[in-house]
Design a protein around this motif. Sequence first.
Motif, PDB file in Angstrom:
ATOM      1  N   TYR A  85       0.859  -1.182   0.000  1.00 49.95           N
ATOM      2  CA  TYR A  85       0.000   0.000   0.000  1.00 49.95           C
ATOM      3  C   TYR A  85       0.895   1.231   0.000  1.00 49.95           C
ATOM      4  CZ  TYR A  85      -3.177  -3.671   1.369  1.00 49.95           C
ATOM      5  OH  TYR A  85      -3.894  -4.846   1.399  1.00 49.95           O
ATOM      6  N   HIS A  86       0.544   2.214  -0.854  1.00 52.54           N
ATOM      7  CA  HIS A  86       1.444   3.358  -1.042  1.00 52.54           C
ATOM      8  C   HIS A  86       0.691   4.564  -1.578  1.00 52.54           C
ATOM      9  CE1 HIS A  86       1.345   2.436  -5.365  1.00 52.54           C
ATOM     10  NE2 HIS A  86       1.397   1.164  -4.988  1.00 52.54           N
ATOM     11  N   ALA A  87       1.388   5.693  -1.675  1.00 53.62           N
ATOM     12  CA  ALA A  87       0.833   6.925  -2.254  1.00 53.62           C
ATOM     13  C   ALA A  87       0.766   6.769  -3.771  1.00 53.62           C
ATOM     14  CB  ALA A  87       1.705   8.115  -1.859  1.00 53.62           C
ATOM     15  N   MET A 108       4.537  14.265  -4.228  1.00 53.60           N
ATOM     16  CA  MET A 108       3.778  13.051  -4.542  1.00 53.60           C
ATOM     17  C   MET A 108       2.304  13.262  -4.228  1.00 53.60           C
ATOM     18  SD  MET A 108       3.980   9.757  -5.422  1.00 53.60           S
ATOM     19  CE  MET A 108       5.725   9.425  -5.211  1.00 53.60           C
ATOM     20  N   ILE A 109       1.437  12.842  -5.150  1.00 51.46           N
ATOM     21  CA  ILE A 109       0.015  12.798  -4.830  1.00 51.46           C
ATOM     22  C   ILE A 109      -0.189  11.673  -3.820  1.00 51.46           C
ATOM     23  CG2 ILE A 109      -0.742  13.804  -7.023  1.00 51.46           C
ATOM     24  CD1 ILE A 109      -1.421  10.949  -7.951  1.00 51.46           C
ATOM     25  N   GLU A 110      -1.197  11.799  -2.962  1.00 52.04           N
ATOM     26  CA  GLU A 110      -1.289  10.864  -1.852  1.00 52.04           C
ATOM     27  C   GLU A 110      -2.606  10.101  -1.750  1.00 52.04           C
ATOM     28  OE1 GLU A 110       0.082  12.539   1.796  1.00 52.04           O
ATOM     29  OE2 GLU A 110       2.009  13.045   0.927  1.00 52.04           O
ATOM     30  N   TYR A 167       3.624   0.200   2.822  1.00 54.42           N
ATOM     31  CA  TYR A 167       3.406  -0.681   3.965  1.00 54.42           C
ATOM     32  C   TYR A 167       2.692  -1.945   3.508  1.00 54.42           C
ATOM     33  CZ  TYR A 167      -1.501   0.951   4.504  1.00 54.42           C
ATOM     34  OH  TYR A 167      -2.826   1.253   4.307  1.00 54.42           O
ATOM     35  N   THR A 168       2.792  -2.972   4.352  1.00 54.43           N
ATOM     36  CA  THR A 168       2.077  -4.225   4.126  1.00 54.43           C
ATOM     37  C   THR A 168       1.120  -4.426   5.291  1.00 54.43           C
ATOM     38  OG1 THR A 168       3.783  -5.528   5.252  1.00 54.43           O
ATOM     39  CG2 THR A 168       3.990  -5.282   2.856  1.00 54.43           C
ATOM     40  N   GLU A 169       0.168  -5.316   5.078  1.00 56.86           N
ATOM     41  CA  GLU A 169      -0.816  -5.571   6.125  1.00 56.86           C
ATOM     42  C   GLU A 169      -1.136  -7.058   6.148  1.00 56.86           C
ATOM     43  OE1 GLU A 169      -3.857  -2.354   7.092  1.00 56.86           O
ATOM     44  OE2 GLU A 169      -5.051  -3.889   6.052  1.00 56.86           O
TER      45      GLU A 169
END
Length: 191
Positions: A85-87, A108-110, A167-169
């Motif tokens: 998961y990222h921007a 960066m767009i988010e 990140y990971t989940e």
Amino acid sequence: MKNITLLASFLPLLFLTACGTADDAGNGDSSSIEKFTVQNTEAEARDGDFIYRLVSEQEEYASGGPVEIYAELEYVGEQDSIDIYHAGSTFFFPMEEKTHGYQVDYPMIEPLLTTTLTKGEPLREFYSGSGGYSDQDDSDYIGFTKSIINNEFPEGYYVVNGYADFYTETADGEQTDYEIHAEVDFKVVDE
């Protein structure tokens, strides 16, 4: 009182040694570029099950043209694939032009995006220009930044402090944050 007088005597000297000038940083001419040696056109860093790579395809590029830089993120864990998961992108390409001391940000767009990485298949993204300025910045910096935004690099020595941010989940909602850094450098010269 003696301590205050002594400190006041050293303040001008301290100020002069702490403040650089344009001459200290170089004027962007080839003599100041020659002071720098390209150290690393490829870099790799690992964090857990992920390998981040940053590559400049050349040590030197022609001024006014594009540079060829890319970043990769590879999953090397035990699963066949994993969601990250990222921007707007996983990759950031901030850099500094050392002869002028100019910072080139990487805005960066988010939105929150999800990308699935397959084990052993790197995700790759090429750099395509970046930067930002305000009308309060000096005209030389604005001109420089406009060139970088268009991926038309002026002469100089550049260091890219790239990173992957994601990140990971797990299935039970446990989140692991990653910010993996690597650094490459290159020169842009008048030909």
